[in-house]
Design a protein around this motif. Structure first.
Motif, short mmCIF file in Angstrom:
data_model
loop_
_atom_site.label_atom_id
_atom_site.label_comp_id
_atom_site.label_asym_id
_atom_site.label_seq_id
_atom_site.Cartn_x
_atom_site.Cartn_y
_atom_site.Cartn_z
N PHE A 11 0.47 -1.20 0.11
CA PHE A 11 0.00 -0.16 -0.25
C PHE A 11 0.91 1.07 0.50
CE2 PHE A 11 -3.26 -2.85 2.01
CZ PHE A 11 -4.21 -2.71 1.08
N PHE A 16 2.33 2.09 -5.58
CA PHE A 16 1.11 2.98 -6.17
C PHE A 16 1.81 4.32 -7.65
CE2 PHE A 16 -2.97 5.37 -7.32
CZ PHE A 16 -3.53 4.72 -6.99
N GLY A 19 3.08 0.64 -9.69
CA GLY A 19 1.59 0.02 -10.01
C GLY A 19 0.52 0.72 -11.54
N PHE A 20 -0.23 1.84 -10.78
CA PHE A 20 -1.20 2.37 -11.57
C PHE A 20 -1.05 4.00 -12.41
CE2 PHE A 20 -5.28 4.77 -10.82
CZ PHE A 20 -5.41 4.00 -11.94
N PRO A 23 1.64 3.55 -15.99
CA PRO A 23 0.78 2.66 -16.91
C PRO A 23 0.00 4.22 -17.23
CG PRO A 23 0.10 1.08 -15.12
CD PRO A 23 1.63 2.33 -14.58
N LEU A 24 -0.56 4.31 -16.42
CA LEU A 24 -1.69 5.59 -16.21
C LEU A 24 -0.98 6.53 -17.79
CD1 LEU A 24 -5.19 6.53 -16.09
CD2 LEU A 24 -4.20 7.09 -13.97
N GLU A 27 -0.17 5.59 -21.04
CA GLU A 27 -2.05 5.03 -22.00
C GLU A 27 -1.90 7.00 -21.87
OE1 GLU A 27 -4.90 3.34 -20.87
OE2 GLU A 27 -4.04 1.67 -20.02
N ILE A 28 -1.80 7.89 -21.31
CA ILE A 28 -2.12 8.93 -21.92
C ILE A 28 -1.14 9.91 -22.12
CG2 ILE A 28 -2.60 11.65 -20.50
CD1 ILE A 28 -3.48 11.14 -17.63
N ILE B 190 -6.87 -2.00 -4.96
CA ILE B 190 -5.95 -1.97 -5.96
C ILE B 190 -5.25 -2.60 -6.77
CG2 ILE B 190 -4.74 0.03 -4.72
CD1 ILE B 190 -2.85 -2.39 -3.33
N LEU B 193 -7.51 -2.34 -10.38
CA LEU B 193 -6.41 -0.86 -9.92
C LEU B 193 -4.93 -1.52 -11.46
CD1 LEU B 193 -6.86 2.21 -8.13
CD2 LEU B 193 -8.41 1.71 -9.98
N PHE B 194 -4.16 -2.25 -10.44
CA PHE B 194 -2.97 -2.65 -10.91
C PHE B 194 -3.28 -3.19 -12.23
CE2 PHE B 194 -0.25 -1.83 -7.23
CZ PHE B 194 -0.57 -0.20 -7.34
N MET B 196 -5.87 -4.00 -14.27
CA MET B 196 -6.51 -3.56 -15.63
C MET B 196 -5.33 -2.00 -16.18
SD MET B 196 -10.23 -2.89 -16.06
CE MET B 196 -10.67 -1.37 -16.41
N ALA B 197 -4.69 -1.86 -15.26
CA ALA B 197 -3.75 -0.51 -15.56
C ALA B 197 -2.61 -1.36 -16.51
CB ALA B 197 -2.95 0.17 -14.17
N GLY B 200 -3.41 -2.86 -19.99
CA GLY B 200 -3.89 -1.40 -21.28
C GLY B 200 -5.43 -1.34 -20.62
N HIS B 201 -5.62 -0.30 -19.53
CA HIS B 201 -6.79 -0.27 -19.69
C HIS B 201 -6.98 0.46 -18.24
CE1 HIS B 201 -9.14 -3.31 -22.27
NE2 HIS B 201 -7.95 -4.19 -21.79
N ALA B 202 -5.94 1.67 -17.57
CA ALA B 202 -6.05 2.03 -16.98
C ALA B 202 -6.46 3.23 -16.86
CB ALA B 202 -3.91 3.00 -16.88
N ILE B 203 -6.76 4.30 -18.22
CA ILE B 203 -7.06 5.11 -18.41
C ILE B 203 -9.17 5.09 -18.20
CG2 ILE B 203 -8.73 6.95 -19.98
CD1 ILE B 203 -5.84 6.95 -21.23
N ALA B 205 -9.33 2.37 -15.80
CA ALA B 205 -9.54 2.25 -14.44
C ALA B 205 -9.68 3.82 -13.37
CB ALA B 205 -8.94 1.40 -14.21
N ALA B 206 -8.93 4.74 -13.85
CA ALA B 206 -9.21 5.74 -13.62
C ALA B 206 -10.57 6.74 -13.45
CB ALA B 206 -8.01 6.88 -13.97
N TRP B 210 -11.42 4.80 -9.87
CA TRP B 210 -9.91 5.66 -8.98
C TRP B 210 -10.67 7.40 -8.57
CZ3 TRP B 210 -5.84 9.14 -11.01
CH2 TRP B 210 -5.25 9.69 -9.84
#
Lengths: 68, 298
Positions: A11, A16, A19-20, A23-24, A27-28, B190, B193-194, B196-197, B200-203, B205-206, B210
């Motif tokens: 956590f 985070f 891990g998130f 990749p976010l 993608e952006i 999480i 979120l992880f 999905m991210a 290839g589906h981070a957006i 999930a966000a 999130w």
């Protein structure tokens, strides 16, 4: 105690971030078609996520401003 | 005020016991009703939110259409559980008790918070409203709207105290073991979120979970905690909450204009608090309650 430490790491902001947020961000970058001087969107995404996570880990805040 | 028995003069002429009895009699009229609307709300809201995921992932719905719907779903997920927390749908021993608990557990899934922890910390909030050490929601207080927003964002930072107050409250009442629910909810949150991210589906999930959760958290804290308890200094029964007239109306302020009725009589369903408030208002004014913009006299 080992489980507690594992959960604490899981956590943590740095995990985070990688891990998130990593990749976010990738993608952006791809969605906005941002021209990168070097590397792939994932490389830059992980750099952004990792640095943000590191900042949050060290400062205790994702937005630089520390909670009082 | 149509009822002549409820004029200020008539109420002031009553003995304290008679005033208490009248207040309880009025409140009692609005209790012991199963709020079927809240049950339907809980289950349909969850179904809509869950359906957004395949609809978006299989390209039947744009993520930009799904995003505001998801924000609405997460924001609307708390209140049905709140009805269940107070056993308003069905108290222990009632044949529909299972439904009460089902609504309590299911409705807060989009909010990613566990029912048992929410329920127990909420009971502590009711028992110790506005107490600096014992009210788990005390830290939400701030001098104005903007200070609330700043405080809300800062409190949920990694070094912020957002979750500590709830953990401390659970420890104080000897229910720390229930924090395992919070751990499991966070693991699933999480984990989704992880996963999905990294597939290839981070957006998606966000924007489906999130960010809606962050927006909804702020919105819920504002209308359920900050606004009805502001300025949060009085702790006595008739002073710990207030009523207020919201600029955005009763629906968008989540029915919290009449939160004072909820604290006085927590078994009155949310949908009945406006009517109960207006009938109780003359008594509440005599009690020294802050009825905000609803006061008849300045």
């Amino acid at each position: 105690m080992q489980i507690f430490n594992f959960v604490k790491v899981l956590f943590s902001p740095i995990v985070f971030g990688l891990g998130f947020i990593g990749p976010l961000s990738a993608e952006i970058i791809t969605a906005l078609e941002i021209a990168l001087p070097i590397g792939t969107p994932l490389y830059w995404g992980l750099l952004i996520g990792g640095l943000l996570g590191l900042m949050a880990q060290v400062r205790g805040s994702w937005i630089w401003v520390k909670p009082s | 005020m149509n009822n002549p028995a409820m004029t200020k003069e008539a109420l002031l002429a009553l003995s304290p016991d008679a005033l208490d009895a009248l207040e309880r009699k009025i409140a009692g009229k609005y209790m012991h009703r199963v709020p079927w609307g809240a049950v339907a709300w809980a289950l349909s809201n969850l179904m809509v939110w869950l359906s957004l995921w395949p609809l978006v992932l299989f390209d039947y719905l744009s993520i930009w259409v799904a995003f505001p719907i998801a924000v609405l779903n997460v924001a609307l997920s708390y209140l049905p559980s709140h009805e269940a927390q107070h056993s308003i749908i069905a108290r222990e021993g009632h044949p529909l008790r299972w439904l009460n608990e089902l609504v309590g557990h299911l409705s807060v899934i989009p909010f990613a918070q566990p029912y048992r922890v929410l329920k127990n910390t909420h009971m502590e909030h009711h028992a110790h409203s506005n107490h600096p050490e014992l009210d788990p929601d005390y830290a939400v207080h701030a001098k104005d709207d903007w200070a609330f927003l700043k405080n809300s964002i800062l409190r949920r930072q990694p070094a912020g105290p957002a979750q500590k107050a709830y953990g401390d409250a659970m420890a104080r009442i000897g229910k720390s073991h229930m924090l395992i629910d919070a751990l499991l909810f966070n693991l699933v949150f999480i984990g989704v979120l992880f996963t999905m991210a990294w597939t290839g589906h981070a957006i998606e999930a966000a924007l489906l979970w999130w960010l809606p959760r962050h927006i909804a958290q702020t919105y819920i804290q504002y209308y359920l905690s900050w606004a009805p308890h502001h300025p949060g200094v009085r702790q006595e029964r008739y002073g710990q909450t207030r009523s207020f007239k919201s600029k955005v109306g009763n629906l968008l302020s989540m029915g919290m204009q009449y939160h004072i009725v909820h604290h006085l009589y927590p078994r009155i369903p949310l949908s009945s608090t406006p009517a109960a408030f207006h009938e109780l208002k003359p008594i509440l004014e005599i009690r020294g309650c802050d009825v905000g913009g609803w006061a008849e006299t300045p």
